[in-house]
Design a protein around this motif. Structure first.
Motif, short mmCIF file in Angstrom:
data_model
loop_
_atom_site.label_atom_id
_atom_site.label_comp_id
_atom_site.label_asym_id
_atom_site.label_seq_id
_atom_site.Cartn_x
_atom_site.Cartn_y
_atom_site.Cartn_z
N ALA A 75 8.49 17.38 3.56
CA ALA A 75 8.48 16.31 2.56
C ALA A 75 9.12 15.05 3.11
N ALA A 76 10.26 15.22 3.81
CA ALA A 76 10.95 14.04 4.34
C ALA A 76 10.08 13.31 5.34
N CYS A 77 9.42 14.05 6.24
CA CYS A 77 8.59 13.39 7.24
C CYS A 77 7.43 12.66 6.59
N ALA A 78 6.82 13.30 5.60
CA ALA A 78 5.72 12.61 4.92
C ALA A 78 6.22 11.33 4.26
N GLY A 79 7.42 11.42 3.64
CA GLY A 79 7.99 10.23 3.02
C GLY A 79 8.26 9.13 4.02
N TYR A 80 8.80 9.50 5.17
CA TYR A 80 9.08 8.50 6.19
C TYR A 80 7.80 7.88 6.71
N GLY A 81 6.75 8.69 6.83
CA GLY A 81 5.48 8.13 7.27
C GLY A 81 4.98 7.09 6.29
N ALA A 82 5.05 7.43 4.99
CA ALA A 82 4.63 6.45 3.99
C ALA A 82 5.48 5.19 4.07
N LEU A 83 6.79 5.37 4.28
CA LEU A 83 7.69 4.22 4.36
C LEU A 83 7.35 3.34 5.55
N ALA A 84 7.08 3.97 6.71
CA ALA A 84 6.72 3.18 7.89
C ALA A 84 5.47 2.35 7.61
N LEU A 85 4.50 2.98 6.93
CA LEU A 85 3.28 2.26 6.62
C LEU A 85 3.57 1.07 5.70
N LEU A 86 4.39 1.31 4.68
CA LEU A 86 4.73 0.23 3.75
C LEU A 86 5.39 -0.93 4.46
N LEU A 87 6.34 -0.59 5.35
CA LEU A 87 7.03 -1.66 6.08
C LEU A 87 6.04 -2.47 6.91
N ALA A 88 5.12 -1.76 7.56
CA ALA A 88 4.15 -2.47 8.38
C ALA A 88 3.31 -3.40 7.53
N LEU A 89 2.87 -2.91 6.37
CA LEU A 89 2.02 -3.76 5.54
C LEU A 89 2.80 -4.94 4.98
N LEU A 90 4.08 -4.70 4.65
CA LEU A 90 4.87 -5.80 4.12
C LEU A 90 5.11 -6.86 5.18
N ARG A 91 5.26 -6.41 6.41
CA ARG A 91 5.52 -7.35 7.49
C ARG A 91 4.33 -8.27 7.70
N THR A 92 3.13 -7.71 7.61
CA THR A 92 1.95 -8.54 7.86
C THR A 92 1.48 -9.24 6.60
N ALA A 93 2.18 -9.01 5.49
CA ALA A 93 1.71 -9.60 4.23
C ALA A 93 1.66 -11.12 4.24
N PRO A 94 2.69 -11.81 4.74
CA PRO A 94 2.60 -13.28 4.71
C PRO A 94 1.41 -13.80 5.50
N GLY A 95 1.18 -13.22 6.68
CA GLY A 95 0.04 -13.66 7.47
C GLY A 95 -1.27 -13.44 6.74
N ARG A 96 -1.32 -12.30 6.04
CA ARG A 96 -2.55 -12.00 5.32
C ARG A 96 -2.76 -12.99 4.19
N ARG A 97 -1.67 -13.32 3.51
CA ARG A 97 -1.80 -14.28 2.41
C ARG A 97 -2.27 -15.63 2.92
N ALA A 98 -1.69 -16.07 4.06
CA ALA A 98 -2.11 -17.36 4.62
C ALA A 98 -3.58 -17.32 5.02
N LEU A 99 -3.98 -16.17 5.61
CA LEU A 99 -5.38 -16.04 6.01
C LEU A 99 -6.30 -16.17 4.81
N LEU A 100 -5.94 -15.48 3.73
CA LEU A 100 -6.79 -15.53 2.54
C LEU A 100 -6.89 -16.96 2.01
N ALA A 101 -5.71 -17.64 2.00
CA ALA A 101 -5.74 -19.01 1.49
C ALA A 101 -6.63 -19.90 2.35
N ARG A 102 -6.50 -19.76 3.65
CA ARG A 102 -7.32 -20.61 4.53
C ARG A 102 -8.79 -20.31 4.39
#
Lengths: 942, 334
Positions: free
Chosen positions: A804-831
């Motif tokens: 369970a812990a490993c699965a949770g950490y995997g989900a967390l890693a994914l969330l962090l990655a998506l949050l990190r690229t979120a600003p770039g994605r937002r700018a891309l969408l706006a442009r």
């Protein structure tokens, strides 16, 4: 031109002043400003560190907790005599010097008990005030006369115990009086318990005569009955027969026979009389031990102390100090118990270490990855600091201080929760792991930021596709490959599991993650080339953008892959345990239920069983074990079946999923060897020919008609023949060699029952109605029998938590990655919106761009999980987790190995994908709400 | 123009060497000395020569602008002078520091104490979560000099007041206008009293009033604090308001425009701009494109030395060397 002296001094001063000095805490409130500027990130970091610290600190404590629970339960379940140490000393008639009696006196016995208490070393600690000593006869003395109950015409035997005076006077007299102290003549007085009096038919005033070595019988006069005042008196535990008579069985043919063995309590005067009994007198000391505080870590020390007491230095010290000679310590019962516990702990240890190392590694990877992402996000800021004259150590110090203010209290809180919530005495490891978590969290961000700024000028393009891997990276990858190879070799060769073999799944996952980083662009490039002819631009653009993603975007997906792999490995361990147990139960029972008769099944049993609710199939077979073909030494079992019902049963419950070739058994003319379905080993022996075998019904020839790996109801080598053919092969009836049971050697002995939900009680009732001596075994009951000791249950729970812990950490890693690229994605969408793409197209582009790496990571996780299981299967033995030591001892020969578990292989990656899609959809919807104007007003993001 | 070689004695040679040593070297008392500076960028097999042997001398206390089209190499030059890049060849000295031979510690000291840098993007000049005063205090703190906190705070306030943004002392950057942000950035760059202040297109993101304020701040820094200021710009307004504007073309300093104030015949002071062509150490000279195109100058020119100037004549078709009778370097046109 020589430098004049004052200039030299000035130069030195200038040099000293010019050496970059680091600033102390200055006027810029860095930490406060940072916390106020990014409170959300600080909170998230704090929560992550606290949860990780709690998990890692709770791990050793949980292990210790269930090990202690297992030890306590083992000790509680053990009989009282295993929880104590007994000292005995044969009393040989000593020289009767003045003042010394032939038999040790109470004082001497007490002194020896005292000596024992001095000599014994912790963790073996005697319970204060619970020990008891006395003198008794060495072997139970046979009684004379026929007055006492003699169930099998065997004389009852008596043990006469002479406890210390105070113990005797501490008993409550029910009838009569206590025995006199003074030595009498040939008559000795004794008391017994009410139960003994009842069973043996004795009362106050009756006498018992005991046989002695010198011929003259010893008369024991019963003066009364006694009962102990409190519950569980020590003397009753020391000599259990005092409590009540026990039947001792004598081995022999026919009906079991036995005699009564009862105990008598006598006064001090009987001491010398004991010498006259057979076996002489034995002084005994019974020391119950205080074992509630024994921890699993102290078990080896306890074993050593016991060994020393039994035959080592402590034994010598005891003998030296004790006034009674020949005192021998016997702690074998406790020693065996402790040894069994230690062996189970040792067997389960490596597997638990694998789980612990896996979770710790995944947690460390996620912490490092979070720090790395944060550092990447603050690249411009650290560049600014560097340009304003910050030295690398100075910048690192600032960043570390800012993280430490959040991470250290969070780690402390996590460790505190672990200390409070998980009951255990082990705290050093928990503190150490908590400190390691805090250190990792504090140092990840500064180190990553500083490493990126080692060279003062900007790096070239950071594209994944164009970046040529540096030499350092190749070295790191080769190191990991070497480590993986080493770990695999060590685990396969069965070497003792150090941390390397325990880290094998993590190493395999790391190697796969590095491979993913290398080959990640290739499928994207292929996809880009494949999609460039599509009419719409969205898919192609998305794929191309995915291929141009910076290297930092792949790092979190590597963490996701490691987490998925470790989770699926944990799942495969649990699945392997369940599978091993299921196979063992199946092998023991053969079908859903098995009714076995020693000679032959009673008439009508099959019909009665078929009428029971839930029974769907019943096949009567005859199994003969231990047959050998002439000339071959391999024993096998001959099974005579009804092919059609047997094949149906095999299809239901068979080990290899059915496919039993019933047709091969059908064709038999009546002459020649019988066609048989044989096991591979037997087929090898037969080699295509036929062989004769002596069965209960006479010799019969068999030949191999088909080969199967396994058949229901038998283990090992087997030959399955048709019962009808067997009967037909003897047209003149069976010639049975041994006819003691009244059977002719062809009747079925085992009824195999198939049914989905069988009720054991009803089956047993039906069986009992049909006949006696039938053994009913149910598959579900067998499986329940493997219900583990607390040690195994704890280890399995640990694995569940790790998954369970490993699965949770995997989900967390994914969330962090998506949050990190979120600003770039937002700018891309706006442009894109300003360029005229519709909202739907823009959202589709953002979606498709982020998905390929995640899909690759999920697919990589599945493949790596499978590969890890297949690679590590020969080296990892799960038998210690699947079967307790008792079951192993009883000969469960099935080995439990790693089994790929579809649940943990497929559900976590699917969950990761679903989570990614949800988060992406949420992000695109949120950015759509704000409108492109707001997005573009803010600064450059990517 | 040949000299007659005279066999030299050893004493003659020694005298000549001593004279050469005592002659002031190239750029002796200048703050910024660039001598044949070359910077080549290589990426994926493509070579870009950003600077091709640039010579530059900037004296103490000057307010200089570097102008040029994009791709002319001015930003590269600025990065090199700021210690953020290392030249491929040539020599560059700023305040006695040799920019090619610095190790990490001396580079750090250089960045802290000798040079201050202001970028075009306001967001990259200031930390967004610190106030203006805290941003100015930061370089002082990072430099680690043993000054007391009160002194540092006083100096920060003084700098901000000097540049006219004292009222923004406790504001975060996002609460300040573009002009205020850039002026704060200039104060940050001046925090450790550098000898050289470099500004890379500081007015690029600003409107004209903001640009005017920034220019005024640079001039204040130059006049009040005596800091040498080099501004890279392609804004004509900036270029026309500094005393000296150096035009960089094709990786070399091509021409200069210098403002000089002179007294005319009526006694009134007048500011006159004069445009010069830069001559490098080897005597090379870049002719402005307008001149060369007008006269059709292609490959060769004829030079003639006059008493107070050098005449440069285009190579006429009639003077081509295939007419044997003409002497090379022959008759002038006037």
């Amino acid at each position: 031109m020589p430098v004049p002296a004052p200039e030299k001094g000035a130069a030195r001063r200038a040099r000293r002043a010019a050496r970059p000095r680091e600033a102390g805490p200055g006027a810029v409130p860095w930490i406060r400003a940072r916390l106020r500027a990014a409170p959300g990130q600080a909170l998230a970091t704090g929560v992550l560190v606290m949860v990780t610290a709690f998990l890692l600190a709770a791990l050793p404590r949980a292990v210790d907790s269930y090990e202690s629970g297992a030890l306590r339960e083992a000790l509680a379940r053990a009989q009282a005599d295993r929880r104590s140490v007994t000292v005995t000393a044969d009393v040989l008639a000593r020289d009767a010097s003045p003042g010394r009696s032939p038999v040790p006196s109470d004082a001497e016995l007490a002194a020896t008990a005292e000596a024992f208490r001095d000599v014994v070393r912790p963790p073996v600690v005697p319970q204060p005030g619970a020990d008891v000593h006395g003198v008794r006869n060495g072997t139970p003395a046979p009684t004379l006369g026929r007055a006492l109950p003699r169930p099998a015409q065997l004389d009852p035997r008596a043990t006469v115990v002479v406890p210390p005076r105070e113990v005797l006077s501490g008993l409550r007299t029910v009838t009569g009086r206590l025995p006199a102290e003074a030595p009498g003549d040939d008559v000795v007085e004794a008391v017994l318990t009410a139960r003994t009096a009842e069973v043996m038919g004795l009362e106050a005033g009756s006498s018992v005569r005991l046989a002695t070595v010198d011929g003259a019988p010893l008369t024991v006069r019963i003066t009364g009955t006694v009962e102990p005042r409190g519950p569980r008196p020590a003397l009753w535990t020391a000599v259990p027969v005092v409590r009540g008579p026990a039947m001792v069985w004598v081995p022999g043919r026919g009906d079991p026979r036995g005699y009564w063995h009862f105990g008598l309590l006598s006064g001090g005067g009987a001491r010398e009389a004991l010498l006259r009994l057979e076996g002489g007198a034995v002084a005994f000391w019974h020391h119950p031990l205080r074992l509630e505080d024994l921890t699993p870590d102290e078990v080896p020390a306890a074993q050593r102390a016991l060994a020393s007491l039994s035959g080592g230095s402590d034994a010598a010290r005891l003998q030296a100090r004790s006034p009674v000679e020949g005192a021998v310590v016997d702690g074998d019962g406790l020693d065996a118990l402790l040894a069994a516990f230690a062996a189970e702990r040792r067997a389960a240890g490596p597997l638990v270490l694998v789980a612990a190392v896996g979770v710790a590694s995944v947690a460390a990877v996620v912490l490092l990855m979070a720090g790395g992402l944060a550092a990447a996000g603050r690249r411009t800021e650290t560049a600014l600091l560097r340009a304003r004259g910050g030295s690398l150590p100075g910048i690192a110090r600032l960043l570390a201080a800012e993280t430490a203010v959040v991470a250290v209290p969070a780690a402390a809180a996590g460790v505190l929760c672990a200390l409070l919530l998980v009951p255990s005495r082990r705290w050093a490891a928990a503190l150490l792991l908590g400190a390691a978590v805090a250190a990792t969290a504090c140092l990840a961000l500064p180190l990553r930021a500083v490493v990126a700024h080692r060279t003062p000028w900007a790096a070239a393009r950071e594209d994944l596709t164009a970046a040529r891997p540096s030499r350092r990276r190749v070295v790191v990858e080769l190191t990991v490959v070497v480590l993986v190879a080493g770990a695999l070799a060590a685990s396969r060769s069965g070497a003792s599991a150090g941390v390397l073999t325990a880290a094998a799944p993590v190493l395999i996952a790391t190697a796969a993650a590095l491979l993913l980083r290398r080959i990640h662009p290739i499928p994207l490039r292929l996809l880009a080339r494949a999609t460039d002819r599509l009419s719409g631009a969205v898919v192609h653009l998305a794929v191309v953008r995915a291929g141009r993603a910076p290297a930092a975007a792949v790092m979190p997906l590597a963490a996701v892959l490691v987490a998925l792999t470790v989770a699926s490995f944990g799942g495969s361990v649990l699945a392997g345990v369940a599978d091993g147990r299921s196979r063992a139960a199946r092998a023991a029972v053969g079908a859903d239920a098995r009714i076995e008769a020693p000679a032959s099944l009673p008439e009508g049993l099959a019909a009665r069983i078929r009428r029971v609710d839930g029974v769907e199939e019943a096949a009567a077979v005859r199994v003969e074990y231990g047959l050998r073909t002439a000339g071959f030494s391999r024993p096998f079992a001959l099974v005579a079946v009804d092919p059609s019902s047997y094949a149906r049963l095999a299809a239901r419950t068979g080990p290899d999923g059915g496919g039993f070739p019933a047709a091969a058994l059908g064709r038999y003319g009546g002459t020649g060897p019988l066609p048989a379905v044989v096991s591979p080993g037997l087929a090898e022996d037969l080699g295509g020919g036929a062989a004769t075998v002596a069965t209960d019904s006479g010799s019969v020839g068999i030949r191999a008609a088909a080969v199967r790996a396994a058949a229901p109801a038998v283990e090992g080598d087997f030959a399955v023949v048709s019962a009808a053919s067997l009967a037909r092969s003897r047209p003149d009836g069976p010639g049975r060699t041994d006819g003691t049971d009244g059977t002719d050697g062809t009747e079925p002995t085992v009824l195999l029952v198939g049914g989905a939900h069988l009720d054991g009680a009803r089956l047993r009732d039906a069986a009992r109605g049909a006949g006696t001596g039938l053994a009913v075994k149910l598959y579900s009951e067998e499986l329940a029998r493997y219900e583990s000791t607390p040690l195994q249950t704890g280890a399995r729970l640990l694995y569940l938590a790790a998954v369970a812990a490993c699965a949770g950490y995997g989900a967390l890693a994914l969330l962090l990655a998506l949050l990190r690229t979120a600003p770039g994605r937002r700018a891309l969408l706006a442009r894109l919106r300003t360029m005229g793409t519709s909202r739907r197209q823009a959202h589709a582009l953002a979606f498709l761009e982020a998905l390929p790496p995640i899909v690759l990571a999920a697919a990589g996780g599945i493949l790596t999980g499978l590969a890890a299981v297949l690679l590590l299967r020969p080296g990892v033995d799960l038998t210690a987790l699947a079967f307790s030591a008792d079951a192993r001892g009883k000969g469960a020969t099935v080995q439990a190995v790693l089994t790929p578990d579809p649940g943990t292989l497929l559900w976590p990656p699917a969950g990761v994908l679903v989570l990614a899609c949800t988060v992406l959809a949420l992000q695109t919807w949120l950015s759509g709400l704000r409108g492109p104007g707001t997005e573009l007003r803010t600064e450059e993001h990517t | 123009m040949t000299e007659r070689t005279v066999p030299a004695t050893l004493a003659d040679l020694e005298q000549r060497a001593e004279a050469a040593r005592e002659r002031p070297g190239y750029g002796q008392d200048a703050l910024v000395v660039c001598d044949r500076l070359v910077r080549i960028f290589t990426a994926e097999g493509v070579e870009v020569q950003a600077l091709q042997g640039l010579d530059l001398l900037i004296g103490h206390g000057e307010l200089t602008a570097l102008v040029g089209a994009s791709g002319s190499g001015k930003s590269t030059l600025l990065n090199i002078l700021a210690g953020l890049d290392v030249p491929t060849a040539g020599a560059a000295r700023v305040g006695g520091h040799d920019l090619l031979a610095m190790d990490a510690a001396s580079r750090l000291r250089y960045r802290r104490e000798v040079v201050g840098f202001v970028r075009q993007e306001t967001s990259r000049n200031l930390l967004p979560y610190l106030t203006a005063e805290q941003n100015v205090l930061l370089p002082m703190q990072l430099a680690g000099r043993r000054t007391r906190r009160r002194e540092r705070t006083a100096r920060a306030r003084e700098l901000l007041d000097l540049l006219g943004v004292g009222h923004c002392r406790d504001r975060l950057p996002r609460h300040m206008s573009g002009g205020e942000q850039q002026r704060t950035a200039i104060a940050v760059a001046l925090a450790n009293s550098p000898s050289l202040l470099l500004a890379d297109e500081p007015t690029g993101e600003l409107d004209s009033s903001g640009a005017e304020q920034v220019l005024a701040s640079l001039r204040t820094a130059n006049e009040e604090l005596g800091t040498t200021v080099v501004v890279v710009t392609h804004d004509a307004a900036v270029a026309s308001s500094v005393r000296r504007a150096i035009a960089v073309r094709n990786g070399r300093a091509a021409s200069e425009v210098v403002l000089r104030s002179e007294v005319d015949e009526h006694g009134a002071e007048r500011v006159v701009t004069q445009e010069y062509a830069t001559v490098d150490r080897a005597g090379r000279l870049q002719l402005p494109r307008g001149f060369t195109e007008t006269l059709g100058i292609a490959e060769r020119v004829r030079l003639a030395l006059r008493p107070d100037h050098i005449a440069v004549h285009p190579d006429r078709v009639a003077d081509r060397p295939d007419r044997v009778t003409d002497r090379p370097g022959g008759s002038g046109d006037d």
